[in-house]
Scaffold this active site. Structure first.
Site, PDB file in Angstrom:
ATOM      1  N   THR A 183       0.862  -1.189   0.000  1.00  0.00           N
ATOM      2  CA  THR A 183       0.000   0.000   0.000  1.00  0.00           C
ATOM      3  C   THR A 183       0.900   1.242   0.000  1.00  0.00           C
ATOM      4  O   THR A 183       1.318   1.683  -1.064  1.00  0.00           O
ATOM      5  CB  THR A 183      -0.978   0.004   1.196  1.00  0.00           C
ATOM      6  OG1 THR A 183      -0.256  -0.234   2.398  1.00  0.00           O
ATOM      7  CG2 THR A 183      -2.058  -1.044   1.026  1.00  0.00           C
ATOM      8  N   LYS A 235       4.234  -6.934   3.882  1.00  0.00           N
ATOM      9  CA  LYS A 235       3.960  -5.526   3.608  1.00  0.00           C
ATOM     10  C   LYS A 235       3.582  -4.868   4.931  1.00  0.00           C
ATOM     11  O   LYS A 235       3.054  -5.520   5.829  1.00  0.00           O
ATOM     12  CB  LYS A 235       2.880  -5.344   2.549  1.00  0.00           C
ATOM     13  CG  LYS A 235       1.523  -5.893   2.839  1.00  0.00           C
ATOM     14  CD  LYS A 235       0.576  -4.979   3.547  1.00  0.00           C
ATOM     15  CE  LYS A 235       0.557  -3.593   2.968  1.00  0.00           C
ATOM     16  NZ  LYS A 235      -0.355  -2.732   3.763  1.00  0.00           N
ATOM     17  N   THR A 238      -2.182  -2.217   6.866  1.00  0.00           N
ATOM     18  CA  THR A 238      -2.232  -3.529   7.482  1.00  0.00           C
ATOM     19  C   THR A 238      -0.911  -4.253   7.295  1.00  0.00           C
ATOM     20  O   THR A 238      -0.279  -4.131   6.277  1.00  0.00           O
ATOM     21  CB  THR A 238      -3.339  -4.331   6.779  1.00  0.00           C
ATOM     22  OG1 THR A 238      -4.564  -3.706   7.071  1.00  0.00           O
ATOM     23  CG2 THR A 238      -3.365  -5.767   7.250  1.00  0.00           C
TER      24      THR A 238
END
Lengths: 378, 378
Positions: free
Chosen positions: A150, A176, A187
């Site tokens: 993200t 990630k 997240t």
């Protein structure tokens, strides 16, 4: 043990990443991990009581299926706070993958990361499943890594191999993070693939221990995500004698610890807006839990984190954070050693004069960059 | 009940503020509050286990003395994490004041706010005590208010009067905050003076209740100070029938609640770097404690606070903060109403569908200004 900072998939695993249009930028946003033969799976999920739909579905499948063959992950939308429709959407995406791969529906897990509270556009996902599946390859892991990002500024990958008995066992982990545990845009997700042959009990135990010392020892903003997942798949292609206890399990555990810790540190290094990587060692505690609780309390102190950003060696803020952790401690018992704050790596050592246990926690500084990213995101 | 946003000292109280040189800026930094006749006292202190030297001395004096006559407060140095020398320094400053005022040493309380871990220069304080005492006056409260400020941008004062029986009872409260519970530069201090005649038991109980609904319902950065103090002095000059229970106590309690709540809100409005005042109402909880715990969890979420700063109505961050509070709650039970984020006042209402209790918590947004102030302070 051999470590490489590049992801190399163990035998039997394939991966791919495509762009299906969930990210407005047009960047990769849909990843698939696949194992043939089917793999043993073990997972740790967020303890937030508001839990995202894909995690509900994945938990159910992990319970009902003996083995797992595929993991579908999208970025750009967390599919969380989306009610029953969100759960149905997560189940449908599993079904699309299962049909295309000709495998059982409950052998597919699903994960999502992105904004909370918006309906997932599964038509976009459905349309890209054939391309995602047909493009699966041994070298597809780098695409998958990018598709789960993200606000991450670099992809997080590590490979480890070691001898267990006469055979070489391999691990490949990707993750990630970005704002770590930032519920809607950052997240924390981690997927680890290994060719080790291992019992379910030994795999579960090893993962529990590894996560406790790695992902449970990092904090960027103290916010707990609704989608956090750490998943390990073990497909047994290494052909080793099955690991269940003793030296074999110890070696396996050490390798898994290393994979988790390397990825956890990368998540902190890539924290939203961070300019410093901070290591907090708390020692002379009664037990590991006490040491970690104190260390996390310091790591989550906005005042400590801004002091580090300002290169302002304000040990009073450390003392106040320790005292606020709920620990009954006298001023005279507390030893604080705050090294130089110049440079990108900062180390803080805190002694509690209470026992012999210790814990290390990793965090980042709190900066105007963090605020800018999170104020503007939508 | 009559409220005024100006401090007016009740009969028998005097105050003064001078500059003794603890603040590099040369601004007022030493305050004295004085009551003749001696006053009944009740206090609430920080629950941080690292507690500043003046609080240790004040607690001791509150235990041993029947009444309190003076309160000495300095800004510019918290006299915390200063070991036994710090305690001796705090005791010496009490002794200087006692000698000058010709009162018992243990009838003097002492408080400090400022940087942690640096020795207090008591020679500077000692030298100014005669001037501080000789300048005590009924109108000296405004000087005292300024002398307790650190990064506060405005002084916080309120007066309330009401009839209890046939007599008028008056309250005057002053406070300092800024970063609220920011351990080294922005300790929260509050001093309330009343001419009410009241039993010790009734005074303690009223203060406990008032603080629980006011100062324990605000948060700026979730950091707990080592010096936080709320002190009420009651000198009985109003000549009312002694308050111990019933309607009289109820009226007294309401007035004290109002004084505390007004000052607590001012502390939040003057939070370091804040651009928004945020009211969080959590309702349909099982009890007040549950409602407040959830509200404080939202108030301490860096992601929620940055979203408000960015005027980004991201209710997913509210849901994640509620879920992370430890409350076992289903998504479908949670009702979130986040009003417009334009303007300086923001209101968030959260329903939990669990019961009938509610709590209101006040907080501020998290901004680059907060980081700038706290990164540069030393």
């Amino acid at each position: 043990m051999k470590k490489s900072l590049k992801a190399i998939l163990p035998d039997g695993f394939k991966a791919n990443g495509v762009a299906c249009g969930l990210k407005k930028s047009g960047k990769l946003d849909l990843a698939l991990l696949y194992s043939n033969p089917p793999a043993l799976a073990s997972a740790k999920f967020t303890t937030n009581s508001i839990i995202a739909a894909p995690l509900i579905v994945s938990k159910k499948n992990l319970k009902s299926a003996k083995n797992i063959q595929a993991v579908l992950v999208n970025s750009g939308n967390a599919n969380c706070f989306t009610g029953k429709a969100g759960i149905r959407d997560a189940e449908l995406t599993c079904a699309y993958v299962a049909r295309e791969l000709k495998i059982a529906k409950n052998s597919v897990l699903v994960d999502s990361t992105g904004i909370i509270g918006k309906k997932l556009d599964i038509a976009k996902i459905k349309q890209k499943i054939p391309e995602l599946v047909s493009g699966l390859s041994c070298s597809g892991i780098q695409g998958a890594e990018k598709a789960i990002m993200t606000t991450d500024t670099f992809s997080k990958e590590v490979s480890v191999s070691l001898k267990i008995g006469a055979k070489t066992v391999n691990f490949c982990g990707i993750a990630k993070g970005a704002g770590m545990i930032a519920p809607d845009m950052a997240t924390m997700l981690c997927f680890i693939m290994t060719d080790a042959k291992i019992t379910k009990r030994a795999l579960d135990k090893s993962l529990e221990i590894a996560v406790d010392k790695s992902f449970n020892c990092i904090s960027v903003d103290g916010c707990m995500s609704t989608n956090d997942t750490v998943l390990v798949l073990a497909n047994g292609t290494a052909g080793n004698k099955i690991i269940s206890e003793g030296k074999g399990l110890q070696d396996f555990s050490e390798a898994l610890d290393l994979v988790c810790l390397e990825l956890a540190k990368m998540v902190v290094k890539d924290a939203e807006g961070a300019t410093k990587f901070i290591q907090i060692d708390v020692c002379q505690a009664k037990d590991f839990q006490e040491a970690r609780r104190v260390a996390l309390n310091i790591a989550n102190s906005a005042l400590f984190k801004t002091a580090v950003f300002g290169e302002n060696p304000n040990f009073g803020r450390v003392a106040a954070a320790v005292g606020a952790s709920g620990l009954k401690i006298q001023e005279s018992q507390l030893k604080i050693n705050l090294g130089s704050l110049k440079g990108k790596q900062v180390k803080l050592t805190v002694g509690l004069s209470r026992g012999k246990a210790s814990a290390t926690v990793y965090t980042s500084d709190l900066t105007p960059g963090y605020i800018k990213i999170n104020a503007e995101y939508n």
